[in-house]
Design an enzyme around this catalytic site. Sequence first.
Site, PDB file in Angstrom:
ATOM      1  N   GLY A  11       0.825  -1.205   0.000  1.00 46.46           N
ATOM      2  CA  GLY A  11       0.000   0.000   0.000  1.00 46.46           C
ATOM      3  C   GLY A  11       0.859   1.254   0.000  1.00 46.46           C
ATOM      4  O   GLY A  11       2.095   1.188  -0.020  1.00 46.46           O
ATOM      5  N   PHE A  12       0.189   2.367   0.050  1.00 46.23           N
ATOM      6  CA  PHE A  12       0.892   3.662  -0.001  1.00 46.23           C
ATOM      7  C   PHE A  12       1.871   3.819   1.178  1.00 46.23           C
ATOM      8  O   PHE A  12       3.087   3.936   0.977  1.00 46.23           O
ATOM      9  CB  PHE A  12      -0.175   4.769  -0.032  1.00 46.23           C
ATOM     10  N   ILE A  13       1.371   3.745   2.399  1.00 48.39           N
ATOM     11  CA  ILE A  13       2.272   3.919   3.548  1.00 48.39           C
ATOM     12  C   ILE A  13       3.137   2.673   3.731  1.00 48.39           C
ATOM     13  O   ILE A  13       4.340   2.762   3.994  1.00 48.39           O
ATOM     14  CB  ILE A  13       1.474   4.219   4.843  1.00 48.39           C
ATOM     15  N   ASP A  32       0.136  -8.810   1.542  1.00 47.64           N
ATOM     16  CA  ASP A  32      -0.841  -7.858   1.011  1.00 47.64           C
ATOM     17  C   ASP A  32      -1.802  -8.612   0.109  1.00 47.64           C
ATOM     18  O   ASP A  32      -1.375  -9.461  -0.676  1.00 47.64           O
ATOM     19  CB  ASP A  32      -0.100  -6.759   0.211  1.00 47.64           C
ATOM     20  N   ASN A  33      -3.088  -8.313   0.211  1.00 53.03           N
ATOM     21  CA  ASN A  33      -4.045  -8.989  -0.686  1.00 53.03           C
ATOM     22  C   ASN A  33      -4.278  -8.198  -1.978  1.00 53.03           C
ATOM     23  O   ASN A  33      -5.107  -8.571  -2.804  1.00 53.03           O
ATOM     24  CB  ASN A  33      -5.378  -9.272   0.031  1.00 53.03           C
ATOM     25  N   GLY A  37      -3.733  -2.052  -2.283  1.00 53.14           N
ATOM     26  CA  GLY A  37      -2.279  -1.945  -2.502  1.00 53.14           C
ATOM     27  C   GLY A  37      -1.961  -2.324  -3.947  1.00 53.14           C
ATOM     28  O   GLY A  37      -2.764  -2.950  -4.637  1.00 53.14           O
ATOM     29  N   THR A  96     -12.941  -5.899   7.025  1.00 50.99           N
ATOM     30  CA  THR A  96     -11.497  -5.817   6.733  1.00 50.99           C
ATOM     31  C   THR A  96     -10.724  -5.344   7.954  1.00 50.99           C
ATOM     32  O   THR A  96      -9.584  -5.746   8.173  1.00 50.99           O
ATOM     33  CB  THR A  96     -11.243  -4.825   5.572  1.00 50.99           C
ATOM     34  N   TYR A 151     -15.733   3.282   9.936  1.00 47.48           N
ATOM     35  CA  TYR A 151     -14.271   3.159   9.837  1.00 47.48           C
ATOM     36  C   TYR A 151     -13.610   3.452  11.188  1.00 47.48           C
ATOM     37  O   TYR A 151     -12.846   2.635  11.714  1.00 47.48           O
ATOM     38  CB  TYR A 151     -13.748   4.108   8.755  1.00 47.48           C
ATOM     39  N   LYS A 155     -11.664   0.799  13.753  1.00 45.40           N
ATOM     40  CA  LYS A 155     -10.264   0.977  14.169  1.00 45.40           C
ATOM     41  C   LYS A 155     -10.159   1.191  15.681  1.00 45.40           C
ATOM     42  O   LYS A 155      -9.172   0.797  16.307  1.00 45.40           O
ATOM     43  CB  LYS A 155      -9.608   2.147  13.418  1.00 45.40           C
TER      44      LYS A 155
END
Length: 332
Positions: A11-13, A32-33, A37, A96, A151, A155
Amino acid sequence: MAKCLVTGGAGFIGSHLTERLLEAGHHVVVLDNLSTGRAVNLDAVCDHPNLTIRTGSITDSVLLGEVVHGVEIIYHLAAAVGVKLVADDPVRTIETNIYPTEQLLRFAASGNVKKFFLASTSEVYGKHPGDAWVEDDDLHLGPTSRPRWAYGCSKAIDEFLALAYFQKYGLGVTIGRFFNVVGPRQVGNYGMVVPRFVEAALNGGTVTVYDDGSQVRCFGHVNEVVKCVHALVEEDGAEGRVFNIGSDQAVSILELAQRVIAKVDPKVDIRFVPYGEAYGDDFEDVQRRVPNTNRLLETIGQRPTMPLDDILDSIIAWKKAGMAQSADGPVK
Ligand code: UDP
């Protein structure tokens, strides 16, 4: 040097963190799935002898057992990302974010894992009315009739769960709440405002500011953010604690749009779009999101400080290089 697992490492980060850990001499396994990403994010390091890339899901117990074997440090970054994705599919968001984290914590606690970094988010503060949010503040999550808060809620559950594993099993958990991380490799598909504005301006299109653009955010450069994450995990005093990670330079979204336009093409227009048109009528935004990052500074002696203009320059340069490459041939 340690063997590290980075979930969401494509992914990005995650890809920036993977590069940093490899540079520091660690062995890195990326899991990573590839749902959000992209393999291309790891192009610069894909042949590195200390990197293993596994494609699959944390919920695949057989795969996870193999992947966690011998791992000492887990960086758990895999999650549903982006306000747009959350608004479009809250079921996927919740699933997720919660079950895979629980599964990963269970595997970590029963293996040789010493440290576990959980990537969390400023969304857990919800509609906090205060000015510079502190880690021990109460959470102000909104009503369940507004899918956006799915979201932050999911988290927040991850945070409670991870800290319970710290208390009950002594797992070396550290939690980082990311505040609007931006930089090269971030894409606009899932709602993120900076790549959306930069892409629109470079394409000579219209920059769409939602509502009146008075909402305020602080943007931190991904390179500084992953430096802080790495330092926190190396720091023994960070275990069992929560840290805000981000810049505290506040800017309104309208000013952000104006700055991007001034840098890219002053002829580009701004269009003001109601939230309902962008995300549906049951959407609620966060009006002001600014972190207090004193705990981070006191613990590791650093925090993200790159000025917004420099951040925007680095993103614009990256985007232009990609556009030039795609004009010459296939983008890698
Ligand atoms: N936003 C906008 N235009 C866009 C995308 C986002 O005006 O094309 C606004 C959005 O409403 C929010 C801010 O920019 O107030 C930041 O949005 P983003 O999705 O990047 O992150 P958030 O901070 O909302 O999680």
